[in-house]
Scaffold this motif. Structure first.
Motif, PDB file in Angstrom:
ATOM      1  N   PHE A   8       0.943  -0.924  -0.049  1.00 17.34           N
ATOM      2  CA  PHE A   8      -0.039   0.032  -0.050  1.00 17.34           C
ATOM      3  C   PHE A   8       0.931   1.294  -0.033  1.00 17.34           C
ATOM      4  CE2 PHE A   8      -1.983   3.578   2.061  1.00 17.34           C
ATOM      5  CZ  PHE A   8      -3.146   3.500   1.362  1.00 17.34           C
ATOM      6  N   PRO A  60     -10.802   6.973  -6.984  1.00 19.82           N
ATOM      7  CA  PRO A  60     -10.903   6.988  -5.827  1.00 19.82           C
ATOM      8  C   PRO A  60     -11.740   7.749  -5.138  1.00 19.82           C
ATOM      9  CG  PRO A  60      -9.103   8.346  -6.437  1.00 19.82           C
ATOM     10  CD  PRO A  60      -9.838   7.749  -7.590  1.00 19.82           C
ATOM     11  N   GLN A  74      -8.888   4.593   2.702  1.00 19.92           N
ATOM     12  CA  GLN A  74      -8.214   3.373   3.398  1.00 19.92           C
ATOM     13  C   GLN A  74      -9.390   2.410   3.892  1.00 19.92           C
ATOM     14  OE1 GLN A  74      -5.146   4.347   5.947  1.00 19.92           O
ATOM     15  NE2 GLN A  74      -4.018   5.601   4.345  1.00 19.92           N
ATOM     16  N   THR A  76     -12.251   2.355   2.871  1.00 16.84           N
ATOM     17  CA  THR A  76     -12.924   1.539   1.560  1.00 16.84           C
ATOM     18  C   THR A  76     -12.347   0.562   1.251  1.00 16.84           C
ATOM     19  OG1 THR A  76     -13.789   3.941   0.860  1.00 16.84           O
ATOM     20  CG2 THR A  76     -13.778   2.239  -0.601  1.00 16.84           C
ATOM     21  N   ILE A  77     -10.886   0.656   0.864  1.00 17.67           N
ATOM     22  CA  ILE A  77      -9.966  -0.198   0.545  1.00 17.67           C
ATOM     23  C   ILE A  77     -10.080  -1.704   1.383  1.00 17.67           C
ATOM     24  CG2 ILE A  77      -7.720  -1.259   0.079  1.00 17.67           C
ATOM     25  CD1 ILE A  77      -7.062   1.857  -0.814  1.00 17.67           C
ATOM     26  N   TRP A 207       0.603  -7.484   4.303  1.00 16.62           N
ATOM     27  CA  TRP A 207       0.342  -6.087   4.054  1.00 16.62           C
ATOM     28  C   TRP A 207       1.534  -5.114   4.446  1.00 16.62           C
ATOM     29  CZ3 TRP A 207      -4.979  -4.220   3.184  1.00 16.62           C
ATOM     30  CH2 TRP A 207      -5.260  -2.918   3.101  1.00 16.62           C
ATOM     31  N   THR A 253      -1.248  -0.566  -4.488  1.00 19.26           N
ATOM     32  CA  THR A 253      -2.373   0.310  -5.035  1.00 19.26           C
ATOM     33  C   THR A 253      -2.294   1.411  -3.664  1.00 19.26           C
ATOM     34  OG1 THR A 253      -4.757   0.769  -5.428  1.00 19.26           O
ATOM     35  CG2 THR A 253      -4.128  -0.684  -3.743  1.00 19.26           C
ATOM     36  N   ASP A 255      -4.586   5.117  -1.987  1.00 17.82           N
ATOM     37  CA  ASP A 255      -5.779   5.654  -1.467  1.00 17.82           C
ATOM     38  C   ASP A 255      -6.396   7.133  -2.353  1.00 17.82           C
ATOM     39  OD1 ASP A 255      -3.882   6.855  -0.347  1.00 17.82           O
ATOM     40  OD2 ASP A 255      -4.474   7.034   1.690  1.00 17.82           O
ATOM     41  N   ALA A 274      -3.764   0.335  -9.829  1.00 13.69           N
ATOM     42  CA  ALA A 274      -3.674  -1.025  -9.240  1.00 13.69           C
ATOM     43  C   ALA A 274      -2.638  -1.669  -9.953  1.00 13.69           C
ATOM     44  CB  ALA A 274      -5.062  -1.629  -9.134  1.00 13.69           C
ATOM     45  N   LEU A 293     -12.339   1.805  -5.777  1.00 10.28           N
ATOM     46  CA  LEU A 293     -11.798   1.152  -4.479  1.00 10.28           C
ATOM     47  C   LEU A 293     -12.467   0.619  -3.659  1.00 10.28           C
ATOM     48  CD1 LEU A 293      -9.778   4.268  -2.820  1.00 10.28           C
ATOM     49  CD2 LEU A 293      -8.946   2.939  -4.405  1.00 10.28           C
ATOM     50  N   THR A 294     -13.785   0.498  -4.030  1.00 10.18           N
ATOM     51  CA  THR A 294     -14.700  -0.342  -3.498  1.00 10.18           C
ATOM     52  C   THR A 294     -14.640  -1.925  -3.764  1.00 10.18           C
ATOM     53  OG1 THR A 294     -16.517   0.010  -5.161  1.00 10.18           O
ATOM     54  CG2 THR A 294     -16.550   1.521  -3.091  1.00 10.18           C
ATOM     55  N   ILE A 296     -11.636  -3.615  -4.475  1.00  8.20           N
ATOM     56  CA  ILE A 296     -10.663  -4.278  -4.149  1.00  8.20           C
ATOM     57  C   ILE A 296     -10.830  -5.464  -2.972  1.00  8.20           C
ATOM     58  CG2 ILE A 296      -8.431  -3.898  -3.004  1.00  8.20           C
ATOM     59  CD1 ILE A 296      -8.024  -1.281  -4.010  1.00  8.20           C
TER      60      ILE A 296
END
Ligand SMILES: [Zn+2]
Length: 310
Positions: A8, A60, A74, A76-77, A207, A253, A255, A274, A293-294, A296
């Motif tokens: 990220f 985004p 973030q 949302t991700i 992550w 990816t 934010d 992405a 972003l929704t 992912i």
């Protein structure tokens, strides 16, 4: 089952191919250039599907006015929910109470652990960070909040010293320069990338949260932004080299945009990249339906748990 390394990068959008305003167009980034087969990480390069990598441009902004912000982006991700729409605007950098409430109960970390998978946040945090959290002088940003709420422990100076985690600047050079921070081995950028590849192999979802890219977009000089990106490219080179032909996926990816346009020292409404690295069939499955972003979070769950629905 395939595994995912989620790299990220805060504040990285896809901008114009203009070296005067976009450090991604000015920096020398051979690893990225090789992955994108001669293209730079700019808006005109997406969409791209190559031998080793796929690049998509994700929205985004999510139908919400104003510049996207870190906490709502973030969240949302991490959840797949349109958090800016739910809370009535983009919000950040740190989560406000409604975002904290969402992340306390749900995130990719929660979902992976609930399915019996393993997850880790590979960032090491210094003692001062834990002291500030404990004394309430500091609140978690969205990613460590989600990780800790899911029951994961944040990695410490001991983890950094033992090679189980990396510092926020990848190499620990920045960590070592901080007065009062415990000693840590300093890595080359390439060795840091190799280390990320090795460490991520131990988890279904690993992550790493890199936020210096957003910081450089707000405050740095263009020269500093280029230096940062060139060092990052070496990290990416080490990561890809060590990754080899592993049957797992890397997702890079962000934010929101920021660093890709230094004419404005704030966030942009540009699409974010992405960048997927790994076997073509995994990239294809992951990329299906990925537009903002929704999308992912469900793509991550589809990848990690292909036999069940997300
Ligand atoms: Zn920012």
């Amino acid at each position: 089952m395939p595994r995912l390394f989620f790299l990220f990068l805060d504040g990285v959008g896809l901008g114009e191919e203009d070296p005067a305003r976009n450090p991604f167009a000015a920096a020398v980034m051979p690893s990225l250039l090789a992955l994108l087969e001669g293209r730079q990480l700019v808006l005109s390069a997406a969409p791209f599907e190559g031998r080793r990598a796929t690049l998509l441009a994700l929205d985004p902004c999510l139908g919400v006015e104003g510049a996207p912000q870190s906490a709502s982006g973030q969240a949302t991700i991490l959840t797949g929910r349109n958090v800016p729409a739910e809370i009535g605007g983009h919000y950040g950098p740190k989560p406000n109470p409604p975002i904290r409430e969402i992340l306390r109960h749900d995130s990719l970390f929660h979902r992976v652990l609930a399915r019996g998978g393993t997850a880790a946040l590979l960032n090491a945090y210094p003692p001062r960070y834990f002291q500030a959290i404990d004394s309430r002088h500091r609140i978690y940003s969205a990613i460590p909040l989600a990780a800790t709420a899911a029951g994961l422990s944040l990695m410490t100076a001991e983890d950094l010293q033992a090679g189980r985690a990396l510092s926020a600047d990848f190499t620990a050079e920045g960590w070592a320069a901080q007065p009062g921070f415990p000693p840590a081995p300093i890595l080359t950028p390439s060795a840091a990338g190799q280390s990320l590849a090795r460490l991520s192999a131990a988890y279904d979802l690993a992550w790493f949260d890199y936020w210096l890219s957003d910081y450089a977009g707000h405050r740095g000089t263009p020269e500093a932004a280029i230096d940062l990106l060139q060092a990052f490219d070496s990290v990416l080179g080490g990561l890809v080299e060590e990754w080899g032909d592993r049957e797992d996926l890397v997702l890079l990816t962000s934010d929101h945009g920021n660093l890709e346009d230094l004419t404005a020292r704030g966030h942009t409404r540009n699409p974010v990249p992405a960048l997927l690295i790994g076997p073509a069939r995994l990239r294809e499955t992951f990329a299906a339906g990925l537009r903002d972003l929704t999308h992912i979070a469900s793509a991550v769950m589809r990848l990690l748990f292909p036999s069940t629905s997300a």
